[in-house]
Design an enzyme around this catalytic site. Structure first.
Site, PDB file in Angstrom:
ATOM      1  N   ARG A  62      13.082  18.198  77.792  1.00  0.00           N
ATOM      2  CA  ARG A  62      12.820  19.079  76.645  1.00  0.00           C
ATOM      3  C   ARG A  62      11.314  19.328  76.528  1.00  0.00           C
ATOM      4  NH1 ARG A  62      15.276  22.889  73.648  1.00  0.00           N
ATOM      5  NH2 ARG A  62      15.135  22.600  71.399  1.00  0.00           N
ATOM      6  N   THR A 108      18.705  31.246  76.432  1.00  0.00           N
ATOM      7  CA  THR A 108      19.087  30.136  77.307  1.00  0.00           C
ATOM      8  C   THR A 108      20.014  30.505  78.465  1.00  0.00           C
ATOM      9  OG1 THR A 108      18.768  28.715  75.377  1.00  0.00           O
ATOM     10  CG2 THR A 108      19.966  27.748  77.179  1.00  0.00           C
ATOM     11  N   THR A 166      16.241  26.540  79.369  1.00  0.00           N
ATOM     12  CA  THR A 166      15.821  27.518  78.355  1.00  0.00           C
ATOM     13  C   THR A 166      14.316  27.742  78.364  1.00  0.00           C
ATOM     14  OG1 THR A 166      16.091  28.057  75.998  1.00  0.00           O
ATOM     15  CG2 THR A 166      15.482  25.798  76.505  1.00  0.00           C
ATOM     16  N   GLU A 193      13.772  29.145  75.270  1.00  0.00           N
ATOM     17  CA  GLU A 193      14.108  29.402  73.864  1.00  0.00           C
ATOM     18  C   GLU A 193      14.464  30.861  73.645  1.00  0.00           C
ATOM     19  OE1 GLU A 193      15.655  28.981  70.883  1.00  0.00           O
ATOM     20  OE2 GLU A 193      13.975  30.107  70.064  1.00  0.00           O
ATOM     21  N   GLY A 251      23.099  30.342  73.960  1.00  0.00           N
ATOM     22  CA  GLY A 251      23.496  30.931  72.670  1.00  0.00           C
ATOM     23  C   GLY A 251      22.839  30.336  71.448  1.00  0.00           C
ATOM     24  N   GLY A 252      21.718  29.616  71.583  1.00  0.00           N
ATOM     25  CA  GLY A 252      21.065  29.033  70.402  1.00  0.00           C
ATOM     26  C   GLY A 252      22.024  28.094  69.696  1.00  0.00           C
TER      27      GLY A 252
HETATM   28  N1  GLY Z   1      16.365  26.752  72.483  1.00  0.00           N
HETATM   29  C1  GLY Z   1      17.761  26.639  72.507  1.00  0.00           C
HETATM   30  C2  GLY Z   1      18.209  25.263  72.178  1.00  0.00           C
HETATM   31  O1  GLY Z   1      17.502  24.333  72.508  1.00  0.00           O
HETATM   32  O2  GLY Z   1      19.239  25.084  71.595  1.00  0.00           O
END
Ligand code: GLY
Length: 586
Positions: free
Chosen positions: A113, A406, A424, A426, A492-493
């Site tokens: 991350r 993503t 991703t 983001e 898909g966030g």
């Molecule tokens: N940026 C998308 C997520 O981490 O859920």
């Protein structure tokens, strides 16, 4: 950097069609939306890759054909995705990997991350009026950029599970970056839709727009010599050239010198970035073990909560066509999102009751709240047990916009290694800043913009230096008797959670094949309105859901599910027909 021509489309069409003949049980149909024919549903016996673009899947397949491991194929696939689907993932971003190693039966999850710079502060997404900034004011420019993590994740995964030389895995992307690739319809549409935001950085603008300022059209050949050069430098010098050398310096300079929206990234943030091995979160549901990514992603925990909440209600006997079924799934999702918002954030900074949230007793108590014929009038977070037995106070809700974004990759290799990877940068096109051929992420806007609640208490997912923003990414492996039978995930966030949970319910409870679960219409509830996918059969459920007491919004729900099922007959793969993904295998 580019020459507008569509000739390459035809060449790739032929090559890709040949490459996947062996795997194609279903008709090769929807992959052709890219101009490159590749199936979105296929079967195979030995190995398979599903990725968001046919060229990326092809790079992965070539590696698997050469005897590479699933992780080898992932490295090649991700490097090509960073080129052909630059809006979604790449060297400037991060990701989570869930991996099953056939050699020892172990499931490993790696957290790559992006991380808040050491200089980040809780108020960095507040305006001078003390209110949260508008989303794109925060996103576009250097302020939103977290320490890029993708390369470290790929290197670490390869160190553990790779078989072929890392440098060879970069070659497909280098070749494509130098020779050019056809801009896909989806990429062209997204460039056009972005418009002025993509012109914030002249380097980004020069890449995605022609000399007259017009957005690149579908079929135009795009070359990216800067990306090829970056990959060659990594090939020659290893990851240090990215995290310590000139590339690191360029990333930092781009972020810090942003003329409108400077950020906080330093050379030491890059130098010190580490991938973290996390305990996967696993629970037994529907007689199989479902494993997901733990914190800082909320994806695995929320997905497992939804499954654990609907299972006691006999969802397997309920019809996907009945509003009552979606009341159950929707309210289970509301309960999971209520917990997620309050309790979940980077565990290095926040006490998070992960085991408590997934405990059978807690889920049984919460499942009882689903009794009754109508939508729950009010949904509140629960009070799960903490590992230390204390009752820690519940943090307030934050403000985290989390727009869709993503990419998703699933792979299975000859040895039986299987992985699900969600990567991703983001938001689409990330921070819109481009360095050396790749876009930088805006991952810091996955933190809560508001650092405190109304009472002044700190929000769990507030920004802090060195912290990892909470994610919704949900790479998932399903195991039966300790052996994987499904790998799945989606972009898909925050909708990722609903996309993956719904697909898992359809596969595990309703016994639908992967081709159906990635394509079925979506109905989601993220602790707000019931979102129903426009233009699908799901809209027939709208009056029924309204009668149960929901506010309903009909809208596009652009998942990008990718799945491989291991069946007695072999591997079955499926890519979401809403996007341009492809399934290739042997
Ligand atoms: N940026 C998308 C997520 O981490 O859920």
């Amino acid at each position: 950097m580019r020459i507008a021509t569509a000739v390459l489309v035809t060449a790739l069409t032929v090559t890709a069609a040949r490459a996947e003949q062996a795997s194609d049980r279903y008709a090769p149909e929807a992959g052709s939306v890219t101009g490159i024919v590749a199936p979105q549903q296929a079967t195979a016996r030995r190995h398979m890759v599903v990725a968001a673009h046919p060229l990326a899947a092809r790079a992965g397949l070539e590696v698997l054909d050469a005897g590479g491991s699933a992780v080898d194929a992932l490295v090649a696939t991700q490097m090509v995705l960073g080129l052909v689907e630059p809006q979604s993932s790449g060297l400037g971003g991060g990701g989570f990997l869930l991996h099953y190693a056939a050699a020892n039966g172990g499931v490993t999850s790696l957290d790559g991350r992006e991380t808040a710079p050491a200089a980040a502060t809780p108020d960095m997404f507040l305006g001078t009026d003390g209110q949260p900034l508008p989303f794109f004011t925060a996103v576009v420019g250097g302020r939103s950029v977290g320490t890029p993590a993708t390369l470290r994740l790929m290197v670490e995964a390869h160190r553990r599970f790779g078989r072929l030389a890392f440098t060879d895995l970069l070659k497909p992307a280098i070749r494509l970056a130098e020779n050019g690739f056809p801009v896909s319809p989806r990429l062209a549409d997204l460039i056009a839709a972005e418009g002025e935001r993509l012109k914030h950085d002249p380097v980004t603008a020069a890449y995605f727009f022609d000399a007259a300022g017009a957005p690149l059209r579908a079929g135009a050949t795009l070359r990216n010599p800067a990306y090829a050069d970056t990959l060659r430098r990594i090939s020659d010098g290893g990851e240090d050239v990215f995290y310590r050398g000139e590339i690191a310096a360029d990333i930092v300079a781009k972020v810090m010198a942003d003329p409108v929206n400077p950020g906080r990234l330093s050379a030491s943030d890059l130098e010190n970035y580490t991938v973290i091995e996390r305990e996967p979160v696993c629970n037994t549901v529907f007689a199989v073990e479902v494993c997901g990514m733990g914190l800082p992603s909320s994806g695995g925990i929320a997905t497992l909560q939804i499954l654990g909440l609907v299972e006691p209600w006999g969802i397997e006997h309920m019809s996907p066509q009945a509003p009552e079924t979606w009341r159950l799934i929707g309210d289970a999702s509301r309960l999971a999102f209520a917990d997620r918002e309050r309790w979940l954030a980077d565990p290095a900074f926040v006490r998070a009751p992960v085991a408590g949230l997934l405990a059978t007793g807690y889920l049984s108590l919460r499942a009882k709240l689903l009794d009754g014929p109508n939508a729950m009038p009010e949904v509140t977070p629960g009070q799960p047990a903490f590992d230390d037995g204390a009752l820690w106070p519940m943090p307030p809700a934050g403000v985290t916009p989390e727009l869709p974004s993503t990419t998703q990759v699933v792979i299975r290799d000859d040895a039986g290694d299987m992985l699900s990877y969600t990567g991703t940068i983001e938001n689409g096109f990330g921070s819109r800043l481009m360095v050396r051929g790749f876009l930088l992420n805006n991952e810091l806007t996955d933190f809560s913009f508001a650092p405190t609640g109304k009472d002044g208490a700190p929000v769990a997912n507030r920004v802090e230096g060195g912290k990892r923003p909470r994610s919704s990414m949900a790479p998932t492996l399903v195991l039966r008797d300790g052996v994987p039978v499904l790998a799945i995930g989606s972009p898909g966030g925050s909708r990722i959670i609903g996309f993956v949970a719904q697909a898992l319910i359809a596969h595990l409870a309703w016994k639908k094949p992967v081709a159906e679960i990635v394509a079925m219409p979506h109905l989601l509830n993220r602790f707000g309105p019931f979102e129903v996918e426009a233009g699908t059969a799901a809209t027939a459920l709208v009056p029924g859901l309204q009668a149960l007491g929901y506010r309903v919004e009909v809208q596009e729900l652009n998942s990008g599910l990718a799945a491989i099922a291991v069946t007695p007959a072999g591997l079955e793969g499926a890519a979401d027909p809403r996007r341009e993904g492809a399934v290739l295998g042997r």
